[in-house]
Motif scaffolding. Sequence first.
Motif, short mmCIF file in Angstrom:
data_model
loop_
_atom_site.label_atom_id
_atom_site.label_comp_id
_atom_site.label_asym_id
_atom_site.label_seq_id
_atom_site.Cartn_x
_atom_site.Cartn_y
_atom_site.Cartn_z
N GLN A 230 -74.70 106.95 -71.89
CA GLN A 230 -73.96 107.97 -70.75
C GLN A 230 -72.58 108.43 -71.42
OE1 GLN A 230 -75.36 109.24 -67.57
NE2 GLN A 230 -77.01 108.51 -68.86
N ARG A 234 -71.65 112.21 -72.36
CA ARG A 234 -70.37 112.76 -71.78
C ARG A 234 -69.54 113.52 -72.94
NH1 ARG A 234 -69.10 108.51 -69.21
NH2 ARG A 234 -67.47 107.81 -70.50
N LEU A 401 -76.37 111.40 -66.47
CA LEU A 401 -76.97 112.46 -67.28
C LEU A 401 -78.13 112.39 -67.95
CD1 LEU A 401 -73.08 112.84 -68.90
CD2 LEU A 401 -74.22 113.85 -67.03
N ALA A 404 -77.79 116.27 -73.42
CA ALA A 404 -76.43 117.01 -73.98
C ALA A 404 -76.74 117.93 -74.95
CB ALA A 404 -75.28 115.74 -74.47
#
Length: 579
Positions: A230, A234, A401, A404
């Motif tokens: 995570q 991020r 999440l 990405a």
Amino acid sequence: MRSALRAGMTLIITLLLFLAFNLVWLPKLPDIRWDFSQQKIHTLSPATRQLLTTLESPMDLYYFNSKVPQKSHALKRYSQRVEDLLKAFEKAANNKISLHIINPAPFSEDAYKASLFGLDDTRGFIGLIGTRAGQGAQRIEAFNPDTESLLEYEISHLIYKLMYPERPTVGLLSGLPLAAPAGNLLEQMRKHFNLVELAPTLTQVPASLGTLMVVQPYALPEKALYAIEQSVLRGTKLMVFIDPVSEIGANAGSANVRLNALLTAWGIQMPADKLLVDNLYASSAKPGPGMPTVLHPARLQLPRQAMAADDVSTWKLNSVTVSSSGALSRAAKSHTLFTPLLQSSPQSSLLDAARFASSTAFDALVEEASTSGQRHVIAARLEGPAYSAFPDGLKGQPPGLQKAKHIQLVVVADTDLLSDTVGNAHPNNNALFVLNTLDNLAAPEALRRIRARVMTPPLHRLEPMREAAAQAYRQSAGELERRLEHTEHAWQRLNPPATSLGTQAVDTNTQLQALNKERLRLPVELHALKVQAYASLHRFEHTLKWLMIAPMPLLLCLIAWVLFLYQRRRRAAAMTAAC
């Protein structure tokens, strides 16, 4: 008389106009330069220009470039290249950089100041000192032509350190006890970074940490793996060390389905039960206390040619030592950019880790290294999109999440390069490799986006020939190099250095004499093999030099001959007309 006066006045007026143009009008003309190089090597990159726009206070750069006879022509040309680039920095900085070019003479005050600031005078000064009011000075001891592709990054790095002298913060999360085995590296890391050590049982990486170093995640619980994932999604930059068999923690390496899925989500794979052995890069090691030194097929001493030539992680490195490392490969259907940083030689292969339980098989395992020409990746840089390996989150926690657009991490398939034992076994730059990578990951985006640019692209025909010659030499010289190393160790064991007074008696021990003959004969054979392997390349280079040099004098001779014939015909025609 009047014609002479008129000619003199015309000459004076022309001279005055020439001086006026150079002194008055020429400085006012715009400085226009065209960069026709393929990679625009003479133009500052947009990332560098963006970095220079963030300068808040003025700084001074002092470029020391001594004009001494010991400088080679190539070094003089490179020093001029550095000066031109520094002038481009000064111009693009909008009066925030003042460049001072100093040519210190030997034993002068300027040379004394340069030495006082720690600049290297081995081949004559070619270094840089940066100062800013209220801050300590930064220096580049000596610009090296071997790292010319990173020249723009090197200067930008110094400017960034002058702007932000504070140490960057790096988090450390380890599944192995590093305090004792890697004490020297941890000490250096604390000097360069604000090191925040995290507990293996953490459930969330602090958002304040922009850079994270993880060691042997095989030994970390699932919650810690989820926290790492995570954090990376991020935007945290990650350097991770994964080892199939770690000598620091022998029981820490084991198959972990979650970790393998996480690596695949990042676009990379590593077999958890395979070790890398290398016939060419294998080095000597002691399997245990009191045991004799043997050739360790998994203790690899990687030379400069095994490293990425134009990556910041391998900046100023000459050698890196790894031990019982794995091998990385790009995952299927991966969209991340996979850039190898450290690689094995073509004489390498992957073997089952279980076979290394007995150290007596080391010599036999060396012979099994493949010579098929395949190189294996030991460390790699990954950049690009990634998805979550925990789509449903963890038990009792909602999903986090899921993807990405851009992650940045460096993966190293070895943990033992961190240990003091491996670091002290052979001269290497293991610590510098780690510091370079973490410093680059912790740098701002503008500095990190400055890429290496090749200044002098090689001839396409010569590079494959050089690689083929090196390959042929390695294949034929591997056995002789191993015999030479064994012979050298045996000779040193039978002939230890002894302190003596005056002359010494010649040792006539038969075994010692035989070993001495062998250790003197083998280098001669290695040299002969090298000459044989590179013979075709040297012939081609010699022919190419003649093809590049010979046409010019031939052309001049042809022009002179044509002029001679032309003048001869004119004289003949004039004599004919006179008659």
